[in-house]
Scaffold this active site. Sequence first.
Site, PDB file in Angstrom:
ATOM      1  N   CYS A 105       0.842  -1.196   0.000  1.00 46.07           N
ATOM      2  CA  CYS A 105       0.000   0.000   0.000  1.00 46.07           C
ATOM      3  C   CYS A 105       0.880   1.249   0.000  1.00 46.07           C
ATOM      4  O   CYS A 105       0.642   2.186  -0.767  1.00 46.07           O
ATOM      5  CB  CYS A 105      -0.922  -0.011   1.220  1.00 46.07           C
ATOM      6  SG  CYS A 105      -2.099   1.363   1.261  1.00 46.07           S
ATOM      7  N   CYS A 106       1.908   1.258   0.841  1.00 48.84           N
ATOM      8  CA  CYS A 106       2.832   2.390   0.893  1.00 48.84           C
ATOM      9  C   CYS A 106       3.570   2.555  -0.425  1.00 48.84           C
ATOM     10  O   CYS A 106       3.829   3.680  -0.870  1.00 48.84           O
ATOM     11  CB  CYS A 106       3.846   2.199   2.021  1.00 48.84           C
ATOM     12  SG  CYS A 106       3.187   2.394   3.687  1.00 48.84           S
ATOM     13  N   CYS A 188      -0.573   8.781   7.005  1.00 44.43           N
ATOM     14  CA  CYS A 188      -1.942   8.553   6.561  1.00 44.43           C
ATOM     15  C   CYS A 188      -2.862   8.382   7.771  1.00 44.43           C
ATOM     16  O   CYS A 188      -2.448   7.826   8.800  1.00 44.43           O
ATOM     17  CB  CYS A 188      -2.015   7.313   5.679  1.00 44.43           C
ATOM     18  SG  CYS A 188      -1.214   7.505   4.076  1.00 44.43           S
ATOM     19  N   CYS A 191      -3.308   4.999   9.523  1.00 42.20           N
ATOM     20  CA  CYS A 191      -2.051   4.399   9.985  1.00 42.20           C
ATOM     21  C   CYS A 191      -1.340   5.262  11.026  1.00 42.20           C
ATOM     22  O   CYS A 191      -0.159   5.052  11.318  1.00 42.20           O
ATOM     23  CB  CYS A 191      -1.121   4.166   8.798  1.00 42.20           C
ATOM     24  SG  CYS A 191      -1.787   3.033   7.577  1.00 42.20           S
ATOM     25  N   CYS A 216       8.006   3.376   5.546  1.00 45.74           N
ATOM     26  CA  CYS A 216       7.089   3.201   4.424  1.00 45.74           C
ATOM     27  C   CYS A 216       7.801   2.843   3.133  1.00 45.74           C
ATOM     28  O   CYS A 216       7.165   2.464   2.150  1.00 45.74           O
ATOM     29  CB  CYS A 216       6.260   4.463   4.216  1.00 45.74           C
ATOM     30  SG  CYS A 216       7.249   5.915   3.803  1.00 45.74           S
TER      31      CYS A 216
END
Length: 239
Positions: A105-106, A188, A191, A216
């Site tokens: 995702c990162c 984010c 997170c 990340c």
Amino acid sequence: MSVDLLADRLRAVATQYFPVALASSLSAEDMVLTDAIGRAGLAIEVFVLDTGRLHADTLELIPKIRSYYGINVQIHRPNGAALMEYERQHGRNAFYDTVELRKRCCEIRKVEPLKLALAGKRAWITGQRREQSAGRAQLPEQEFDAVHGLEKLNPLAAWKEAEVWQYLGEHNVPYNRLYDQGYRSIGCAPCTRPVRPTEDVRAGRWWWESPEHKECGLHVAPPASKEMAFKKKDAIRVG
């Protein structure tokens, strides 16, 4: 580093490595750097990686920067198709499930857009500090980024957290109001959480993971030989 030294350092960077950019996460540290760049009118681009999951309080700083300093902040967003495929296969919040899915995702939301943001640059600037985590304890003020093939400057590496906030206060610099709610490191929204006074600065980032995983990918380079790094560095100098 004093305020005057910071300004002088950034001025030298702007001259020596043009075109150069500040990769701003809109953190307190990045607002210090943005203020120094704006006050001196330096030819340093400021860009933000809008992941699509940032807090509203974070995004509100972008128009403030444009208004306060006249800096046209560049916005880089993730590839829509890649995001849709990730969510189709794993779900919107799959990053909670495994470290691998969180890192992917990162990668989509941050790492890949960073590559595009740095294209054509000779150097980039970050707001990283040694005090932020054990993994950054030996952070140099300047290093060669072998991944992107350019210089990487960390001018606040030696700054303490108190120095950052002293600068913000003395110069009336706008900052993310989430800091007033107990956040000390902001990424984010899903997170990031506030931290207790006794916790580590970055304890609120990916809090469900082990400390050694809490990056990340923006500042974690894959293994590379020194020979290859020097070749890339020499290529930049020649070009």
